[in-house]
Design an enzyme around this catalytic site. Structure first.
Site, PDB file in Angstrom:
ATOM      1  N   TYR A  65      -3.370  -6.022  12.492  1.00 25.98           N
ATOM      2  CA  TYR A  65      -2.767  -6.250  11.169  1.00 25.98           C
ATOM      3  C   TYR A  65      -3.094  -7.661  10.644  1.00 25.98           C
ATOM      4  O   TYR A  65      -2.869  -8.654  11.338  1.00 25.98           O
ATOM      5  CB  TYR A  65      -1.254  -6.070  11.263  1.00 25.98           C
ATOM      6  CG  TYR A  65      -0.549  -6.138   9.931  1.00 25.98           C
ATOM      7  CD1 TYR A  65      -0.634  -5.096   9.021  1.00 25.98           C
ATOM      8  CD2 TYR A  65       0.218  -7.247   9.589  1.00 25.98           C
ATOM      9  CE1 TYR A  65       0.017  -5.149   7.804  1.00 25.98           C
ATOM     10  CE2 TYR A  65       0.879  -7.308   8.372  1.00 25.98           C
ATOM     11  CZ  TYR A  65       0.769  -6.259   7.486  1.00 25.98           C
ATOM     12  OH  TYR A  65       1.418  -6.323   6.283  1.00 25.98           O
TER      13      TYR A  65
ATOM     14  N   ASP B 207       2.964  -0.740   5.107  1.00 25.03           N
ATOM     15  CA  ASP B 207       2.617  -1.913   5.910  1.00 25.03           C
ATOM     16  C   ASP B 207       3.873  -2.539   6.502  1.00 25.03           C
ATOM     17  O   ASP B 207       4.903  -2.661   5.830  1.00 25.03           O
ATOM     18  CB  ASP B 207       1.882  -2.951   5.051  1.00 25.03           C
ATOM     19  CG  ASP B 207       0.430  -2.557   4.826  1.00 25.03           C
ATOM     20  OD1 ASP B 207       0.002  -1.532   5.383  1.00 25.03           O
ATOM     21  OD2 ASP B 207      -0.271  -3.275   4.090  1.00 25.03           O
TER      22      ASP B 207
ATOM     23  N   GLU C  55       1.191   3.488   2.734  1.00 21.46           N
ATOM     24  CA  GLU C  55       1.006   2.651   1.550  1.00 21.46           C
ATOM     25  C   GLU C  55      -0.261   3.006   0.785  1.00 21.46           C
ATOM     26  O   GLU C  55      -0.330   2.835  -0.422  1.00 21.46           O
ATOM     27  CB  GLU C  55       0.971   1.177   1.976  1.00 21.46           C
ATOM     28  CG  GLU C  55       1.161   0.208   0.835  1.00 21.46           C
ATOM     29  CD  GLU C  55       1.509  -1.193   1.316  1.00 21.46           C
ATOM     30  OE1 GLU C  55       0.936  -2.154   0.776  1.00 21.46           O
ATOM     31  OE2 GLU C  55       2.345  -1.325   2.225  1.00 21.46           O
TER      32      GLU C  55
END
Length: 731
Positions: free
Chosen positions: A301, A103, A7
């Site tokens: 994350y 992601d 990303e």
């Protein structure tokens, strides 16, 4: 060869290091059997209405609702080069398959798939799904790549979210902007969130404080309080009766032990709330800091809605707690097995409550990292995450709550006290975040027995007033967004509230940027307060647009689409049906018009005679069908060394001309005086004409040179694109 698509460039670099990909090329890295490139966020976006029909470039009520049958996408100008690189890489003959490494979530899935489809790629791809950017996690992820079909439903949900936001935002924004003559940005999540702030502020404004009175009995460092009285005379009567007695009888003594479990690990929303309350960070700042820590491999994350871990993490957690405790300089005795609680440790693990990603944790990399090199904001957020982990498995905080009821003059008086039995996890927390008013032991119930008669030294009349509800902070607004509509949701609903952890910070920032709410207060505690513009918007919004319950229901259905439990077609039919009904049945509220805006009226439009109002980037005709605009950053005025001001605009609109002195020619550098004339062509473009004064002949005794000059220059100032006239597709 496999093409790996991340990303962001920073994530691509982390993946490349693990895969041994080191040769740098234009827009990608290559080496061995891999090519690694990146998307730079949303490379592909929904096309604006005018792509479907040029007539939609002008905002007209009769064109609504705009409901595309076949959705069209386009590549944004700012990312066109990177898209071209990706398309060429996908079409390379030696590239046999792809890896989606964006992601691991709804938006990441959407970003990859839109690029994949826009490039008309048909090659197979797999999914990298990881919760940490540590090298070991990346290796593990590539060793167990997921089949792409596993995430088809996630992509469907992402498409529904994006298209629903486009339909609601674009149609509702145009509808209300046309009806009220001012740009009113409306969003599927943004407007219900604004409504909560407006309603809270209205409660505060309407609140009328009421006095109340109590009587306090005092004796030897202890005290007991009566009930509240609305009538001061009644409280004074009780005070006099107590002063005539000076004794109270103990009616009852109750002692209850209470246990406070340590808080669970952080998801993004709870982290943002604590960072706002403790550190004063905005929700967006906290997300940005945590994302940076994730990309530096220091935390897992961040965009997670779970506060639990999966069972397979049970073995690694004790060592992680020990390493983090050492890094945070916690005394070893405080993290000994005796200080930890097996029950609290066990409740951290729950597979059923982890969907895409587990709770936010510091990583093993943190223990060996030089944290002093981190920016202060990142250090502060990392410390919060680390300390929460240390507390989560510690012993409970236990207290004894004591209530003593006394009787005097026919009234009951209550004394409450507390004794700390076990500090538990709070001892760890207070090491790092000391409380301003730390609780002290106030329990002495053992000194009282039922039937005892207690002398007291005085009876004091106390006066207080009721207080209004508190204004929202980002902490409390995030909490309200998280629980919005919860009473209307099923008990087993997996996700409730407005938006998602990943989007809530952005929603708050948009409301501030659009001028609907503002931050007020000191640096530590800043409140979110609705503006006049925000209040006006909510005043005219129908229930179905500002309803938190309806929006929360939509969010739950998007989650069900992810799990294959709800049809995407049904969801989109609900959205389009609601918007079509709104356009067909909504009647404008009377008496609003331009008062909907905070923008000041500057004069009448030379094209259509509607009001011209000042906005952040210039002066614009309030008539949506008129294109007249005068830009503050005006190219024509720059060319003569001037800057367009509000007073100039007012004179131009009222008189059609203004006198300018000491202008400077950009070409020659000469100074001159002139009269500027304003007109407009049939398309609404502003046209300027200069009439020059006769120059003075300094070599002719000061006599004026009779030669006059005139020059006509036309300029639109800038391209006719306004931030207020772009198509906004807010959440």
């Amino acid at each position: 060869m496999k093409l790996v698509l991340a990303e962001k460039p920073s994530v691509a670099q982390s993946i490349s290091r693990v895969l041994g990909v080191s040769r740098r090329c234009d827009g990608y890295l290559e080496g061995g059997e891999y090519i690694v490139s990146w998307c730079i966020g949303h490379l592909v976006e929904l096309s604006p209405p005018e792509v479907y029909d040029e007539a939609y470039a002008k905002w007209k009520l009769e064109d609504l609702p705009i409901l595309p049958e076949h959705w069209q996408y386009q590549v944004s100008d700012s990312t066109r080069k990177q898209f071209r690189i990706l398309k060429e890489l996908m079409n390379r003959e030696d590239v046999e398959s792809l890896v989606c490494a964006t992601d691991a979530g709804r938006e990441g899935e959407l970003i990859f798939r839109l690029v994949y489809h826009q490039a008309r790629c048909r090659k197979p791809f797999e999914r990298l799904w990881i919760s940490s950017m540590e090298d070991a996690a990346i290796r593990e992820g590539f060793a167990h790549l997921e089949p792409s079909g596993k995430y088809d439903a996630l992509y469907e949900a992402a498409l529904c979210r994006e298209r629903a936001d486009w339909i609601v935002g674009m149609n509702a924004t145009r509808l209300f902007s046309c009806l009220y003559g001012s740009t009113l940005n409306v969003g599927r999540v943004m407007t219900p969130t604004l409504s909560m702030v407006v309603m809270r502020d209205a409660e505060i404004t309407a609140f009328k404080p009421k006095p109340f009175y109590t009587v306090e009995l005092c004796s030897d460092g202890t005290s007991a309080m009566s009930r509240r009285f609305d009538d001061k005379a009644e409280a004074e009567k009780l005070q006099k009766l107590c002063c005539g007695n000076m004794r109270a009888e103990v009616k009852s003594v109750n002692r209850t032990e209470k246990t406070e479990h340590p808080p669970l690990l952080y998801d993004l929303t709870s982290l943002q709330r604590d960072a706002n309350r403790i550190l004063g960070f905005t929700a967006q700042q906290t997300l940005d800091y945590t994302q940076a820590l994730y990309e530096k491999k220091l935390v897992t994350y961040p965009r997670t809605d779970s506060r639990y871990l999966t069972e397979d993490m049970r073995e690694m957690l004790p060592q992680l707690i020990a390493d983090v405790g050492t890094k945070c300089a916690v005394p070893s005795g405080m993290l000994s097995p005796e200080m930890l609680d097996s029950g609290n440790f066990t409740r951290l693990f729950n597979n059923r409550k982890v969907s895409d990603h587990h709770a936010i944790l510091p990583t093993r990399t943190m223990s060996g990292a030089d944290l002093s090199a981190l920016p202060a904001g990142e250090q502060a957020v990392l410390r919060l995450i680390a300390v929460r982990l240390l507390c989560a498995a510690a012993k409970d905080y236990r207290t004894a709550e004591e209530t003593v009821v006394l009787a005097c003059a026919g009234e009951e008086f209550t004394r409450k006290g507390r004794t700390v039995l076990q500090n538990g996890w709070k001892e760890l927390w207070l090491m790092f975040y000391p409380a301003k008013n730390r609780e002290k032991d106030t329990g002495d119930a053992a000194a009282f027995s039922s039937g005892d008669v207690i002398p007291f030294s005085k009876a004091v009349l106390k006066e207080g007033t009721t207080t209004p509800p508190r204004r929202f902070t980002e902490d409390t607004l995030l909490s309200a967004m998280e629980t919005a509509g919860v009473e209307d949701m099923p008990e087993d609903a997996e996700r409730k509230g407005l938006g998602t952890p990943a989007t809530r910070a952005g929603i708050i920032e948009k409301l501030v940027q659009k001028g609907f709410i503002e931050r007020k207060g000191d640096k530590k505690t800043r409140y979110l307060v609705s503006t006049a513009r925000g209040n006006s918007l909510i005043t005219v919004m129908p229930e179905q647009i500002r309803s938190a319950a309806m929006t929360a229901d939509w969010e739950q259905k998007l989650l069900e689409i992810e799990h294959g439990a709800y049809r995407a077609e049904n969801f989109m039919q609900e959205i389009t049906g609601m918007i079509a009904d709104l356009v067909r049945n909504y009647d404008a509220a009377k008496g609003t018009g331009l008062e909907m805006s905070n923008y000041r009226k500057a004069g009448a439009c030379p094209c259509c005679q509607s009001d011209v109002v000042e906005k952040p980037k210039g002066w614009f005709c309030s008539n949506r069908e008129c294109r007249f605009a005068l830009w503050k950053d005006n190219a024509f005025f720059k060319s003569i060394g001037k800057r367009l001001s509000a007073s100039m605009v007012e004179r131009l609109l009222s008189d059609g001309r203004i006198r300018l002195k000491d202008c400077t020619s950009r070409k020659t550098g000469r100074h001159f005086d002139a009269t500027l004339l304003l007109s407009a062509d049939p398309d609404g473009k502003a046209c300027f004409q200069l009439e020059f004064d006769p120059p003075k002949n300094r070599n002719n005794g000061g006599k004026e040179n009779r030669k006059q000059g005139s020059e006509k220059e036309t300029s639109s100032g800038n391209k006719h694109r306004s931030e207020d006239r772009r198509n906004h597709y807010e959440q």
